[in-house]
Design a protein around this motif. Structure first.
Motif, PDB file in Angstrom:
ATOM      1  N   CYS A 165      -2.894  -8.890  14.157  1.00 35.89           N
ATOM      2  CA  CYS A 165      -1.806  -8.664  13.381  1.00 35.89           C
ATOM      3  C   CYS A 165      -1.991  -7.974  11.775  1.00 35.89           C
ATOM      4  O   CYS A 165      -1.740  -6.542  11.670  1.00 35.89           O
ATOM      5  CB  CYS A 165      -0.961  -8.447  14.174  1.00 35.89           C
ATOM      6  N   ALA A 166      -1.270  -8.695  11.312  1.00 35.74           N
ATOM      7  CA  ALA A 166      -2.044  -8.704   9.564  1.00 35.74           C
ATOM      8  C   ALA A 166      -3.017  -7.756   9.351  1.00 35.74           C
ATOM      9  O   ALA A 166      -2.707  -6.556   8.377  1.00 35.74           O
ATOM     10  CB  ALA A 166      -2.079  -9.570   9.228  1.00 35.74           C
ATOM     11  N   TYR A 167      -4.094  -8.102   9.335  1.00 36.90           N
ATOM     12  CA  TYR A 167      -4.857  -6.989   9.080  1.00 36.90           C
ATOM     13  C   TYR A 167      -4.932  -5.245  10.156  1.00 36.90           C
ATOM     14  O   TYR A 167      -5.010  -4.319   9.060  1.00 36.90           O
ATOM     15  CB  TYR A 167      -6.701  -7.758   9.424  1.00 36.90           C
ATOM     16  N   PHE A 168      -4.516  -6.099  10.464  1.00 34.07           N
ATOM     17  CA  PHE A 168      -3.897  -4.119  11.609  1.00 34.07           C
ATOM     18  C   PHE A 168      -3.662  -3.635  10.781  1.00 34.07           C
ATOM     19  O   PHE A 168      -3.548  -2.365  10.372  1.00 34.07           O
ATOM     20  CB  PHE A 168      -3.716  -3.740  12.654  1.00 34.07           C
ATOM     21  N   GLU A 169      -1.834  -3.624  10.717  1.00 32.59           N
ATOM     22  CA  GLU A 169      -0.897  -4.134   9.526  1.00 32.59           C
ATOM     23  C   GLU A 169      -1.978  -2.736   8.241  1.00 32.59           C
ATOM     24  O   GLU A 169      -1.507  -1.715   7.608  1.00 32.59           O
ATOM     25  CB  GLU A 169       0.373  -4.660   9.182  1.00 32.59           C
ATOM     26  N   LEU A 170      -2.435  -3.807   7.829  1.00 28.98           N
ATOM     27  CA  LEU A 170      -3.452  -2.753   6.443  1.00 28.98           C
ATOM     28  C   LEU A 170      -3.771  -1.946   6.514  1.00 28.98           C
ATOM     29  O   LEU A 170      -3.506  -1.030   5.635  1.00 28.98           O
ATOM     30  CB  LEU A 170      -4.025  -4.469   5.668  1.00 28.98           C
ATOM     31  N   ILE A 185       0.639  -1.120  -0.151  1.00 29.68           N
ATOM     32  CA  ILE A 185      -0.192  -0.160  -0.204  1.00 29.68           C
ATOM     33  C   ILE A 185       1.084   1.497   0.369  1.00 29.68           C
ATOM     34  O   ILE A 185       0.623   2.707  -0.300  1.00 29.68           O
ATOM     35  CB  ILE A 185      -1.256   0.118   0.718  1.00 29.68           C
ATOM     36  N   VAL A 186       1.775   0.837   0.494  1.00 28.74           N
ATOM     37  CA  VAL A 186       2.802   2.231   1.221  1.00 28.74           C
ATOM     38  C   VAL A 186       3.160   2.612  -0.726  1.00 28.74           C
ATOM     39  O   VAL A 186       3.268   4.180  -0.704  1.00 28.74           O
ATOM     40  CB  VAL A 186       3.747   2.194   2.076  1.00 28.74           C
ATOM     41  N   LYS A 187       3.674   1.396  -1.128  1.00 32.80           N
ATOM     42  CA  LYS A 187       5.052   1.421  -2.273  1.00 32.80           C
ATOM     43  C   LYS A 187       3.300   2.223  -3.409  1.00 32.80           C
ATOM     44  O   LYS A 187       4.614   3.315  -4.270  1.00 32.80           O
ATOM     45  CB  LYS A 187       5.471   0.664  -2.973  1.00 32.80           C
ATOM     46  N   PHE A 188       3.030   1.622  -3.056  1.00 27.07           N
ATOM     47  CA  PHE A 188       2.452   2.191  -4.632  1.00 27.07           C
ATOM     48  C   PHE A 188       1.103   2.865  -4.629  1.00 27.07           C
ATOM     49  O   PHE A 188       0.227   3.778  -5.975  1.00 27.07           O
ATOM     50  CB  PHE A 188       1.820   0.922  -5.006  1.00 27.07           C
ATOM     51  N   TYR A 189       0.674   3.222  -3.688  1.00 21.85           N
ATOM     52  CA  TYR A 189      -0.811   4.391  -3.336  1.00 21.85           C
ATOM     53  C   TYR A 189      -0.852   5.430  -3.907  1.00 21.85           C
ATOM     54  O   TYR A 189      -1.374   5.884  -5.153  1.00 21.85           O
ATOM     55  CB  TYR A 189      -1.252   4.250  -2.223  1.00 21.85           C
ATOM     56  N   LEU A 236      -6.631  -0.083  -3.687  1.00 22.91           N
ATOM     57  CA  LEU A 236      -7.080  -0.333  -2.424  1.00 22.91           C
ATOM     58  C   LEU A 236      -8.903  -1.348  -1.666  1.00 22.91           C
ATOM     59  O   LEU A 236      -8.008  -2.784  -1.444  1.00 22.91           O
ATOM     60  CB  LEU A 236      -7.944   0.407  -1.576  1.00 22.91           C
ATOM     61  N   SER A 237      -9.462  -1.529  -2.680  1.00 21.34           N
ATOM     62  CA  SER A 237     -10.281  -3.085  -3.475  1.00 21.34           C
ATOM     63  C   SER A 237      -9.511  -4.503  -3.179  1.00 21.34           C
ATOM     64  O   SER A 237      -9.846  -5.116  -2.526  1.00 21.34           O
ATOM     65  CB  SER A 237     -11.668  -2.886  -4.189  1.00 21.34           C
ATOM     66  N   SER A 238      -8.391  -4.151  -4.363  1.00 18.64           N
ATOM     67  CA  SER A 238      -8.117  -5.409  -4.533  1.00 18.64           C
ATOM     68  C   SER A 238      -6.703  -6.217  -3.443  1.00 18.64           C
ATOM     69  O   SER A 238      -7.208  -7.702  -3.307  1.00 18.64           O
ATOM     70  CB  SER A 238      -6.850  -5.086  -5.769  1.00 18.64           C
ATOM     71  N   VAL A 239      -6.594  -5.207  -2.400  1.00 13.55           N
ATOM     72  CA  VAL A 239      -5.419  -5.303  -1.805  1.00 13.55           C
ATOM     73  C   VAL A 239      -6.229  -5.910  -0.295  1.00 13.55           C
ATOM     74  O   VAL A 239      -5.186  -6.761   0.665  1.00 13.55           O
ATOM     75  CB  VAL A 239      -4.326  -4.108  -0.953  1.00 13.55           C
ATOM     76  N   LEU A 240      -7.324  -5.356  -0.199  1.00 13.32           N
ATOM     77  CA  LEU A 240      -8.049  -5.738   0.696  1.00 13.32           C
ATOM     78  C   LEU A 240      -8.042  -7.555   1.361  1.00 13.32           C
ATOM     79  O   LEU A 240      -8.545  -7.945   1.979  1.00 13.32           O
ATOM     80  CB  LEU A 240      -9.664  -5.541   1.037  1.00 13.32           C
ATOM     81  N   LEU A 241      -8.193  -8.461   0.126  1.00 19.08           N
ATOM     82  CA  LEU A 241      -8.706  -9.622   0.445  1.00 19.08           C
ATOM     83  C   LEU A 241      -7.137 -10.404   0.335  1.00 19.08           C
ATOM     84  O   LEU A 241      -7.481 -12.143   0.118  1.00 19.08           O
ATOM     85  CB  LEU A 241      -9.786 -10.234  -0.953  1.00 19.08           C
ATOM     86  N   LEU A 242      -6.324  -9.993  -0.843  1.00 13.72           N
ATOM     87  CA  LEU A 242      -5.177 -10.498  -0.498  1.00 13.72           C
ATOM     88  C   LEU A 242      -4.200 -11.772   0.768  1.00 13.72           C
ATOM     89  O   LEU A 242      -3.892 -12.511   0.583  1.00 13.72           O
ATOM     90  CB  LEU A 242      -3.963  -9.826  -0.814  1.00 13.72           C
ATOM     91  N   PRO A 243      -4.027 -11.088   1.636  1.00 17.81           N
ATOM     92  CA  PRO A 243      -3.543 -11.976   2.547  1.00 17.81           C
ATOM     93  C   PRO A 243      -4.843 -12.924   3.167  1.00 17.81           C
ATOM     94  O   PRO A 243      -4.111 -14.003   3.950  1.00 17.81           O
ATOM     95  CB  PRO A 243      -4.317 -10.298   4.428  1.00 17.81           C
ATOM     96  N   LEU A 244      -5.741 -13.078   2.785  1.00 21.59           N
ATOM     97  CA  LEU A 244      -6.987 -13.865   3.185  1.00 21.59           C
ATOM     98  C   LEU A 244      -6.430 -15.359   2.260  1.00 21.59           C
ATOM     99  O   LEU A 244      -6.805 -16.617   2.231  1.00 21.59           O
ATOM    100  CB  LEU A 244      -8.117 -13.833   2.135  1.00 21.59           C
ATOM    101  N   LEU A 245      -6.037 -15.280   1.170  1.00 20.77           N
ATOM    102  CA  LEU A 245      -4.930 -16.244   0.185  1.00 20.77           C
ATOM    103  C   LEU A 245      -4.074 -17.227   1.499  1.00 20.77           C
ATOM    104  O   LEU A 245      -3.575 -17.859   1.067  1.00 20.77           O
ATOM    105  CB  LEU A 245      -4.228 -15.101  -0.558  1.00 20.77           C
TER     106      LEU A 245
END
Length: 496
Positions: free
Chosen positions: A131-136, A64-68, A81-90
């Motif tokens: 913690c992963a989603y908190f950091e997101l 997020i920090v790099k591309f936004y 932002l919509s696309s990155v929300l689901l990636l941790p679920l992988l």
């Protein structure tokens, strides 16, 4: 550096308040209320979750920090932002599905004396995902250059919750096992609060369509998740390895010394929150002059503040350990010194890591992180298991690894960008820190024994007096030699 100093100042206050609460927990409450065995188990569980978290996060917080800032249109930002929300679920969903196998593997790595953790391993998973989603969502607010609220949740929230839970255990409102469950719930609730705040700051229009550079996003995330997972080994592998040889109480003793040694890094953690998006923005705009300016100023200012706290911590550590209950906590002075030296050198590098992570050369983070994790693992095996150096060996492994690879990162940035954080003022500051360290490390105020409520407060008085003397001399020399223009301006502003 205006926005950097303004938010860094607020974040520094928050982080030092968090360290103060954490210090009270670590030095007074944890050892006396949970006692060393249960405290060691909490340390093990949290360290294990820290190892899992980078894998579960899929590197999205860095992505997020790099591309936004590279997107100019709102629609592009919203698709991203919509696309990155689901990636941790992988990672999170398969990991949860096969957690029984992870549980069996974890239990196979600890000795029979430490089987007390058998009922709590699922907390590792829940804390890691939270913690992963908190950091997101924290990164979601960072790119809006709003870091203070997220920093409160990141640094202060858990420590205050721990203090309240420890008091609840002390007054028999909850049991020690319930402490673990409530603490796990606090991590989950923190993620929910951060999510609500992130959506309040910026609520995108959600798209099903992926951004055009989604392939590049995935590629970057894969590199970062591998690098982050390897890097996390450096931070927590030592606490994980202790139960494989010694009783879990040793993890508590070592954790206290590491906490004290890590105290000096608070300014770095505060400044990094805002330096990351600013560095990314400057790199995306190809503004090399601004990148170099941020590099040099972040280095000297972090080295300056870190140097002061390095002196305060190490010159008072002998007296500080006298306040700890039980002999097991004593004798950690060398661990504190080595950990704090490692942190001070990292602070000297300023925003070096942000430059690498947010540039086109980010791929180097993977071999560096893998190299660091392998080095610290094998050095731990050598010093802790084979040569039997004890926890001093674990700290020595960490120090050697950080010194070697931070130096590699220093030369790498110079080779790619032609910039360095080193200035003539860096050498002056180093000389000041070394001189005061040699002057005060082996000297204490000769104070007679003073007790209050059957507790000796002589160490507290000695630490306070020495800290005042060191601070006054340090600030005088900093101002006299004009080490930092920003620091001079800040002091003069409040002096007037």
């Amino acid at each position: 550096m205006g926005i950097v100093l303004k938010q860094s100042f607020k974040n520094t206050i928050i982080i030092y308040a968090a360290f103060l609460v954490g210090g009270i927990n670590t030095i007074f409450f944890y050892p006396r209320i949970l006692e060393s065995e249960f405290y060691g188990m909490v340390t093990f569980l949290l360290s294990a979750s820290n190892l899992v978290m980078p894998l579960a996060a899929f590197g999205i917080q860095h992505t997020i920090v790099k591309f936004y800032s590279s997107y100019t249109l709102k629609e592009q930002k919203d698709k991203f932002l919509s696309s990155v929300l689901l990636l941790p679920l992988l990672i999170a969903l398969p990991l949860g599905f096969f957690w029984d196998y992870m549980h069996d593997w974890i239990m196979s790595q600890v000795t029979k004396e430490n089987q007390v953790i058998v009922d709590y391993t699922f907390s590792i998973y829940l804390i890691a995902i939270s913690c992963a989603y908190f950091e997101l969502f924290y990164s979601w607010t960072k790119v809006q250059f709003l870091t203070v609220f997220g920093n409160v949740l990141k640094e202060l929230w858990n420590r205050v919750v721990v203090m309240l839970l420890l008091m609840a255990v002390f007054f028999d409102f909850i049991t020690k096992p319930e402490f673990i469950y409530y603490l796990t719930g606090a991590y989950i609730f923190r993620f929910v609060v951060m999510m609500c705040y992130a959506f309040y700051i910026y609520l995108p229009k959600f798209y099903v369509k992926l951004p055009q550079n989604f392939g590049e996003i995935i590629k970057y995330s894969l590199y970062i998740v591998l690098a982050g997972s390897a890097g996390a080994i450096l931070l927590d592998i030592d606490k994980i390895m202790i139960p494989g040889k010694d009783t879990i109480e040793k993890a508590a003793y070592y954790s206290v010394a590491v906490f004290i040694g890590s105290f000096i890094e608070a300014p770095s953690r505060a400044m990094t929150q805002i330096l990351q998006p600013l560095t990314s923005k400057s790199l995306n705009e190809f503004n090399t002059n601004e990148v170099e300016n941020l590099y040099k100023k972040s280095s000297i200012n972090l080295f300056l503040v870190g140097g002061l706290f390095f002196l305060l911590v190490n010159c008072g550590v002998h007296e500080l350990f006298k306040l700890m209950p039980g002999k097991g906590y004593a004798g950690g002075e060398l661990v504190v010194l080595m950990i704090s030296l490692s942190k001070l050198y990292t602070m000297f590098l300023g925003n070096n890591g942000a430059i690498i992570n947010n540039s086109t050369f980010y791929k180097i983070t993977l071999p560096i992180a893998v190299g660091m994790s392998l080095m610290v693992y094998f050095l731990n095996k050598l010093f802790y298991f084979n040569l039997d150096f004890g926890t001093d060996g674990l700290a020595l492994s960490t120090m050697i690894t950080l010194l070697v690879f931070n130096t590699i990162k220093l030369f790498y940035v110079y080779s790619k960008f032609g910039i360095t954080p080193i200035t003539p003022k860096s050498f002056k500051l180093f000389a000041i820190i070394l001189m005061l360290f040699l002057l005060f490390y082996y000297w204490d105020f000769p104070i007679p024994q003073i007790s209050v409520l059957n507790m000796s407060i002589t160490p507290i008085i000695s630490i306070a007096l020495k800290s005042i003397v060191i601070t006054v001399i340090y600030i005088f020399l900093i101002l006299k030699l004009n080490i930092s223009n920003e620091f001079d301006t800040l002091l003069k502003k409040y002096y007037k």
